[in-house]
Write an enzyme that holds these catalytic residues in place. Structure first.
Site, mmCIF file in Angstrom:
data_model
loop_
_atom_site.group_PDB
_atom_site.id
_atom_site.type_symbol
_atom_site.label_atom_id
_atom_site.label_comp_id
_atom_site.label_asym_id
_atom_site.label_seq_id
_atom_site.Cartn_x
_atom_site.Cartn_y
_atom_site.Cartn_z
ATOM 1 N N ALA A 90 0.649 -1.016 0.119
ATOM 2 C CA ALA A 90 0.071 0.327 -0.082
ATOM 3 C C ALA A 90 1.047 1.266 0.032
ATOM 4 C CB ALA A 90 -1.214 0.282 1.052
ATOM 5 N N ALA A 111 10.650 9.485 -11.529
ATOM 6 C CA ALA A 111 9.956 10.719 -12.664
ATOM 7 C C ALA A 111 11.100 11.953 -13.012
ATOM 8 C CB ALA A 111 9.191 10.082 -13.758
ATOM 9 N N HIS A 146 -6.957 35.555 -5.272
ATOM 10 C CA HIS A 146 -8.830 34.533 -4.365
ATOM 11 C C HIS A 146 -9.719 34.988 -4.944
ATOM 12 C CE1 HIS A 146 -11.990 33.897 -1.492
ATOM 13 N NE2 HIS A 146 -12.322 35.147 -2.152
#
Length: 564
Positions: free
Chosen positions: A284, A419, A543
């Protein structure tokens, strides 16, 4: 001519090379037994398909091989095949050294072995700096990342994400029926994207005049590489520098009965066109959690098994626990502190016998996916004297190996199987090949897990800060108070900042939520520049955006949170 692993029986998929009865350069006759393979059930004799001379032995004794893989290459001519004619075979020296079989290339500034995200980028960088470079790749450009890793899994994860639209779109007055899944079409989309990106890499290499050879590269001296091409021809390349970028392969644990159960690794899972009815995922970590996040939304029964106490070992505990809840919400059964002791297959079903904490548990599934990490491809490297360390080739900060003219990058170094780490190493090695003085810094590596929600981290976790006896404080901001997250309909997750109390320097940033992999770059830059939480707080964030989460978490770490 390639000599391949034969298929002996309908169920045979793999075998182990036990014995080579010939050596490179040795003459053989058609139907001579040249090697022996062992499967779970029997010993298989490999015969020479034609008379000729063994040019190269690619798979060594003890290696596992798949049906159809190339074991060795054979040099043969039309005259060899006419067994009625008594024509003497040329000597091994004549075949291996004759102009018809081997050519010597002009010298290069660098020869790169492996065309993955580290190798092809290194080749491009050397060419950009004015160097003459050759790139050797035995399969497809892009390596595991493009062909059987990053890009394929992200395509499938996008498909899994799209299955969830109907679950929240009704809140916005938009209604969809529950989706139907055409998994084969999704896999076709994956292949289309891979080919598109492969063409892009090929175009870049051609544009920068990088010589590309499709074949197997083998280092025979500090400045010489022997390349066995797919057609059996051999080319000897001389180069001032050599960069090893041969990557890694899936690590299959030694669990009784596992091999007989024909488990998938990520490569096999990404080549299937039908969804399994049920699957057990052993491991996991990032790969295991991503595949759980792929299969469960498609309706597959998923059992995720981890030997450690928590999923995502090594990740921030708050992040791991949040993802655990999310995966369970998608229907994933998670077993932590669990060891798979044995596997049995019967009537198309696979039974896993699991020691789960203080009792035993049996899980019955149709398929098994092994996600227990990867191991560096180190075959044939000991022969040239390269030193190894922690399961990889030993390199210094400049990516130089124990032989000064040879560099190593990517998974083969055993540092970080990511990667973007391979790409960064490729840049460092390339520039050092061209006379620059560059060093690799592993403290600033972002780690991203593309589950739903995504996870991204950089720097220290709380556990690591404790281990270092640092005086720190954390700040946390939940996206359920963020305007953009709410308008997106995806407000799960948080941003967590780990701050050094004495200097206010940012030690670590951990994000779980939508677009976490995109948001982490600001955190990477902040830690790279040794930014303080005050400097983050003084930086105006637009925002409404998700990026405001980092601003709020930085403020919260100083006890100055506004929207917390």
């Amino acid at each position: 001519m390639d000599i391949i692993v034969p298929k002996a029986g309908l169920t045979m998929t793999e075998a182990t090379v036990t014995t080579w009865l010939v050596a490179e350069g040795e003459k053989v006759k058609k139907n001579d037994t040249i090697a022996e393979l062992m499967t779970e059930k029997m010993t298989i004799e490999v015969e020479a398909p034609e008379s000729g001379v063994i040019v190269s032995i690619i798979k060594q004794e003890g290696e596992e091989v798949l049906v159809g893989e190339t074991l060795a290459t054979l040099h043969t001519t039309h005259s060899y095949r006419d067994e009625k004619e008594n024509i003497a075979l040329p000597s091994a020296n004549e075949v291996l050294k004759s102009p018809s079989n081997e050519t010597a290339s002009p010298g290069y500034d660098a020869a790169v072995i492996g065309g993955g995200p580290g190798g092809y980028l290194a080749a491009l960088r050397i060419a950009q700096l004015g160097g003459k470079v050759v790139l050797i790749e035995r399969n497809e450009l892009g390596g595991v990342c493009l062909n059987a890793g990053c890009i394929p899994t992200k395509t499938l994860l996008k498909g899994a994400e799209l299955t969830k639209i109907h679950t929240f779109s009704s809140e916005f007055g938009v209604y969809y029926p529950p989706p139907t899944i055409d998994f084969a079409k999704l896999m076709k989309k994956k292949e289309t994207l891979i080919q598109q990106l492969q063409k892009g890499i090929s175009h870049l290499l051609k544009k920068d005049k990088v010589t590309v050879i499709n074949g197997v590269g083998e280092i025979v001296s500090p400045n010489k590489v022997k390349v066995t091409k797919s057609n059996g021809e051999i080319e000897t390349i001389t180069s001032k520098n050599i960069i090893l970028a041969t990557g890694s392969e899936a690590h299959i644990p030694n669990i009784p009965g596992l091999k007989n159960a024909k488990p998938w690794a990520s490569k096999e899972a990404l080549s299937m066109t039908e969804l399994p009815e049920s699957i057990a995922i052993i491991g996991a970590g990032a790969i295991g959690c991503e595949f759980a996040g792929i299969y469960a939304p498609f309706g597959v029964k998923v059992v995720l098994i981890e030997s450690e106490n928590e999923i995502l070992p090594g990740a921030d505990l708050d992040v791991a626990q949040f993802l655990k809840k999310s995966l369970k919400k998608d229907g994933v059964e998670i077993l932590t502190s669990s060891q798979v002791k044995e596997i049995k297959e019967e009537n198309g079903e696979k039974t896993l016998y699991i020691e789960h904490k203080d009792h035993y548990k049996e899980i019955v599934v149709k398929e098994i996916l092994v996600a227990t990490g990867r191991k560096a491809r180190l075959e044939k490297l000991k022969a040239i004297g390269l030193e190894e360390e922690n399961g990889g080739v030993m390199v210094d900060e400049s990516l130089r190996t124990s032989i000064p003219s040879i560099f190593a990058i990517g998974d083969i170094t055993g540092k970080e199987n990511l990667a973007h780490v391979a790409s960064a190493q490729g840049m460092v090695a390339a520039e050092n090949c061209m006379g620059y003085q560059k060093r690799m810094n592993y403290e600033l590596i972002p780690r991203c897990i593309y589950t739903s929600p995504e996870i991204a981290s950089v720097g220290l976790t709380e556990k690591e800060a404790n281990t270092k006896n640092l005086d720190y404080q954390i700040g946390k901001y939940y996206f359920n108070g963020n305007g953009r997250a709410l308008t997106n309909g995806k407000a799960e997750g948080f941003v967590k900042v780990v701050r050094d109390k004495k200097y206010n320097q940012i030690l670590g940033i951990h994000i779980v939520g939508t677009n976490a992999s995109e948001l982490i770059s600001e955190g990477v830059l902040a830690i790279n520049l040794e930014a303080t939480t005050e400097e983050i707080a003084a930086t105006i964030h637009p925002h409404p955006t998700l990026s405001e989460g980092l601003l709020e978490a930085a403020l919260a770490s100083m006890g100055k949170g506004i929207h917390v």
